[in-house]
Design a protein around this motif. Structure first.
Motif, mmCIF file in Angstrom:
data_model
loop_
_atom_site.group_PDB
_atom_site.id
_atom_site.type_symbol
_atom_site.label_atom_id
_atom_site.label_comp_id
_atom_site.label_asym_id
_atom_site.label_seq_id
_atom_site.Cartn_x
_atom_site.Cartn_y
_atom_site.Cartn_z
ATOM 1 N N ARG A 20 0.961 -1.279 0.213
ATOM 2 C CA ARG A 20 -0.007 -0.091 0.121
ATOM 3 C C ARG A 20 0.787 1.070 0.015
ATOM 4 N N LEU A 21 0.487 2.292 -0.392
ATOM 5 C CA LEU A 21 1.170 3.559 -0.639
ATOM 6 C C LEU A 21 0.601 4.488 0.307
ATOM 7 N N LYS A 22 1.471 5.112 1.042
ATOM 8 C CA LYS A 22 1.149 6.321 1.664
ATOM 9 C C LYS A 22 1.063 7.738 0.937
ATOM 10 N N PRO A 23 0.006 8.561 1.134
ATOM 11 C CA PRO A 23 0.027 9.752 0.378
ATOM 12 C C PRO A 23 1.199 10.819 0.729
ATOM 13 N N THR A 24 2.487 10.351 0.808
ATOM 14 C CA THR A 24 3.539 11.072 1.170
ATOM 15 C C THR A 24 3.859 12.211 -0.127
ATOM 16 N N PRO A 25 4.535 12.997 0.099
ATOM 17 C CA PRO A 25 4.808 14.169 -0.776
ATOM 18 C C PRO A 25 5.371 13.427 -2.038
ATOM 19 N N GLY A 26 6.382 12.591 -1.925
ATOM 20 C CA GLY A 26 7.191 11.840 -2.844
ATOM 21 C C GLY A 26 5.937 10.976 -3.997
ATOM 22 N N ASN A 27 5.146 10.337 -3.233
ATOM 23 C CA ASN A 27 3.930 9.657 -3.985
ATOM 24 C C ASN A 27 3.190 10.403 -4.619
ATOM 25 N N LEU A 28 2.699 11.369 -4.045
ATOM 26 C CA LEU A 28 1.678 12.378 -4.733
ATOM 27 C C LEU A 28 2.364 13.277 -5.725
ATOM 28 N N GLN A 29 3.598 13.467 -5.494
ATOM 29 C CA GLN A 29 4.448 14.066 -6.890
ATOM 30 C C GLN A 29 4.539 13.063 -7.941
ATOM 31 N N LEU A 30 4.713 12.033 -7.756
ATOM 32 C CA LEU A 30 4.841 10.739 -8.900
ATOM 33 C C LEU A 30 3.470 10.580 -9.556
ATOM 34 N N ALA A 31 2.445 10.498 -8.762
ATOM 35 C CA ALA A 31 1.091 10.663 -9.263
ATOM 36 C C ALA A 31 0.864 11.889 -10.131
ATOM 37 N N GLN A 32 1.286 12.976 -9.664
ATOM 38 C CA GLN A 32 1.095 14.263 -10.472
ATOM 39 C C GLN A 32 1.826 14.159 -11.765
ATOM 40 N N THR A 33 3.004 13.737 -11.747
ATOM 41 C CA THR A 33 3.842 13.708 -12.717
ATOM 42 C C THR A 33 3.183 12.907 -13.637
ATOM 43 N N LEU A 34 2.898 11.715 -13.579
ATOM 44 C CA LEU A 34 2.223 10.784 -14.602
ATOM 45 C C LEU A 34 1.010 11.325 -15.168
ATOM 46 N N ILE A 35 0.065 12.130 -14.270
ATOM 47 C CA ILE A 35 -0.891 12.732 -15.035
ATOM 48 C C ILE A 35 -0.815 13.677 -15.944
ATOM 49 N N ARG A 36 0.209 14.776 -15.741
ATOM 50 C CA ARG A 36 0.826 15.494 -16.365
ATOM 51 C C ARG A 36 1.342 15.092 -17.722
ATOM 52 N N THR A 37 2.060 13.826 -17.602
ATOM 53 C CA THR A 37 2.579 13.037 -18.763
ATOM 54 C C THR A 37 1.508 12.785 -19.575
ATOM 55 N N PHE A 38 0.460 12.338 -19.270
ATOM 56 C CA PHE A 38 -0.731 11.673 -20.114
ATOM 57 C C PHE A 38 -1.496 13.153 -20.836
ATOM 58 N N GLU A 39 -1.494 14.189 -19.952
ATOM 59 C CA GLU A 39 -2.072 15.270 -20.391
ATOM 60 C C GLU A 39 -1.195 15.915 -21.544
ATOM 61 N N ALA A 40 -0.131 15.739 -21.569
ATOM 62 C CA ALA A 40 0.995 16.198 -22.489
ATOM 63 C C ALA A 40 0.846 15.501 -23.807
ATOM 64 N N ASN A 41 0.357 14.219 -23.788
ATOM 65 C CA ASN A 41 0.310 13.446 -24.892
ATOM 66 C C ASN A 41 -1.034 13.175 -25.643
ATOM 67 N N LEU A 42 -1.840 14.066 -25.075
ATOM 68 C CA LEU A 42 -3.300 13.972 -25.842
ATOM 69 C C LEU A 42 -3.054 14.543 -27.343
ATOM 70 N N GLY A 43 -3.498 13.750 -28.172
ATOM 71 C CA GLY A 43 -3.566 14.093 -29.392
ATOM 72 C C GLY A 43 -2.261 13.160 -30.163
ATOM 73 N N LYS A 44 -1.435 12.645 -29.487
ATOM 74 C CA LYS A 44 -0.480 12.127 -29.889
ATOM 75 C C LYS A 44 -0.667 10.277 -29.672
ATOM 76 N N ARG A 45 0.303 9.521 -30.439
ATOM 77 C CA ARG A 45 0.122 8.293 -30.349
ATOM 78 C C ARG A 45 0.441 7.742 -29.132
ATOM 79 N N ARG A 46 0.131 6.293 -28.942
ATOM 80 C CA ARG A 46 0.235 5.615 -27.860
ATOM 81 C C ARG A 46 1.831 5.345 -27.759
ATOM 82 N N ALA A 47 2.506 5.264 -28.863
ATOM 83 C CA ALA A 47 3.761 4.785 -28.917
ATOM 84 C C ALA A 47 4.625 5.904 -28.271
ATOM 85 N N ASP A 48 4.386 7.402 -28.653
ATOM 86 C CA ASP A 48 4.637 8.550 -27.992
ATOM 87 C C ASP A 48 4.612 8.744 -26.496
ATOM 88 N N LEU A 49 3.425 8.322 -25.941
ATOM 89 C CA LEU A 49 3.317 8.274 -24.546
ATOM 90 C C LEU A 49 4.070 7.150 -24.120
#
Length: 414
Positions: A20-49
């Motif tokens: 289980r993951l605790k909502p530590t600053p590091g884990n929250l930052q990782l989740a946020q980074t992933l979310i932003r990565t997906f947002e940055a790939n809108l309109g792009k190929r899955r291969a680019d993502l």
């Protein structure tokens, strides 16, 4: 659900403990980074993502956590579609057909693409570049991320936690679920969930002391079935909407893991309603169907000494439990139960009327849609005549109240 290679757990004394993951600053930052990565790939190929995710995971000790979160975002928050204006299979057929008429060369490739573009431009104009892009556009890695519904970082961590527990249940071959003394509506909610997900179970107990539900797990059925394992895993998020329960699952050990004790013949996995897992399923609706909702709405408009109650006790019956839809309670203390039988399969109808007979209860009003073919289902409702209300389309509360008055007219007042 997470694939097996992304599950993270340990076994101590034969007991499985999902990570289980605790909502530590590091884990929250990782989740946020992933979310932003997906947002940055809108309109792009899955291969680019995928390439961005590969770079992100490189050298990280928590790469499995990252990959697990990415899997959940790809399958739960993302929409991938085939791009372009031409059907890839038609483009491939035309290109391969034209390619056979030309000797191999760089010039041949450009010529074939131009000829294919002209040939396929009947419905919409296409360039050679469009044809080249459409050739394999339907392959998963060439599909385009067309929509992304970003969760909050905290919600993504909670979803990852729950996915780990779901993955463990996927290998269960028996489960015992204890519903502690609870609100009647919670029992009803729990049993409806088991029925909705097609789980096979036996029920023992009563509303006063609680119920014990014994479920067959996926690996106990004919050597294991993926479909049932998936249903069991999907059941867990629904179960989290129910309060006061304990679950114990027995699992087959994974022999593909080097650290597994070869002497282990089975593992145990336990969960309770107090473990803090969070469901991503929406809260259940107050009513199970439009029939019940409509009946309730029409009832409140009546001026009557009868009150319609949703919180109804369960009725234990040999071989099952009856979950009445409503109780009608009069101000003078009289009461009856109301069961609405709407649009269901023949198997359900046979079981429903069989349980009603076994209960021996004479205070249950049975409301049956005339659209149901009871005769074809092998159901004879004649022994319920005194308590039957037939309806077309909508259920009239006045007709139900009339039966309630007749049934309780001779009863002594409390």
């Amino acid at each position: 659900m997470l694939p097996t290679e992304l599950l993270m757990f340990r076994v101590r004394g034969g007991v499985v403990e999902p990570k289980r993951l605790k909502p530590t600053p590091g884990n929250l930052q990782l989740a946020q980074t992933l979310i932003r990565t997906f947002e940055a790939n809108l309109g792009k190929r899955r291969a680019d993502l995928d390439e961005d995710l590969r770079v992100l995971a490189a050298g990280r000790p928590d790469f499995k956590v990252l990959r697990g979160m990415a899997h959940l975002l790809s399958n739960g928050s993302s929409t991938f579609e085939t791009g372009g204006h031409a059907e890839p299979s038609l483009v491939r057929k035309k290109v391969f057909e034209l390619a056979q008429a030309h000797p191999p060369s760089r010039l041949r490739r450009d010529l074939v693409l131009e000829q294919a573009a002209r040939s396929l431009s009947n419905e919409c104009p296409l360039s050679a570049e469009d044809v080249a892009a459409a050739l394999y556009a339907d392959l998963p890695d060439q599909q385009t991320l067309t929509a992304f519904d970003p969760p909050e970082p905290q919600a993504l961590i909670e979803r990852w936690d729950l996915a780990q527990a779901q993955g463990v249940l996927y290998r269960a071959y028996s489960l015992i679920l204890t519903a502690r003394p609870n609100e009647p509506a919670r029992y009803k909610q729990l049993l409806k969930y088991t029925r909705f997900f097609g789980l096979m179970l036996t029920v023992e107990g009563d509303p006063v002391h609680g119920f014990t539900l014994t479920l067959d797990g996926p690996t106990s059925l004919f050597g294991g079935t993926t479909r049932y394992g998936l249903a069991l895993s999907k059941f867990l998020p629904a179960l989290l909407h129910v309060t006061k329960w304990d679950l114990t699952a027995t699992l087959k050990p994974r022999r593909d893991l080097a650290w597994v004790d070869p002497k282990d013949e089975e593992w145990q996995f336990g969960l309770t309603s107090e473990d803090g897992y969070v469901s991503h399923y929406p809260e259940p609706k107050e009513h199970d169907s439009a029939l019940e909702s409509g009946f309730s709405e029409r009832f409140v408009k009546l001026e009557t000494a009868w009150k319609l109650e949703r919180e109804v006790d369960l009725v234990p019956v040999p071989g099952g439990v009856i979950l009445p839809d409503f109780r009608l309670a009069h101000t003078d203390g009289r009461s009856v139960l109301v069961e609405i039988v709407g649009y269901w399969r023949p198997e359900y109808l046979r079981k429903k009327f069989d349980l009603l007979r076994k209960s021996g209860r004479q205070d249950v009003i049975v409301c049956v849609s005339e659209r149901l073919n009871l005769e074809r289902a092998g159901v004879d409702p004649s022994d319920f005549d005194e308590r039957l209300v037939w309806f077309k389309g909508v259920l009239n509360p006045k007709e139900v109240l009339a039966v309630a008055e007749r049934l309780t007219a001779e009863l002594p007042r409390p």
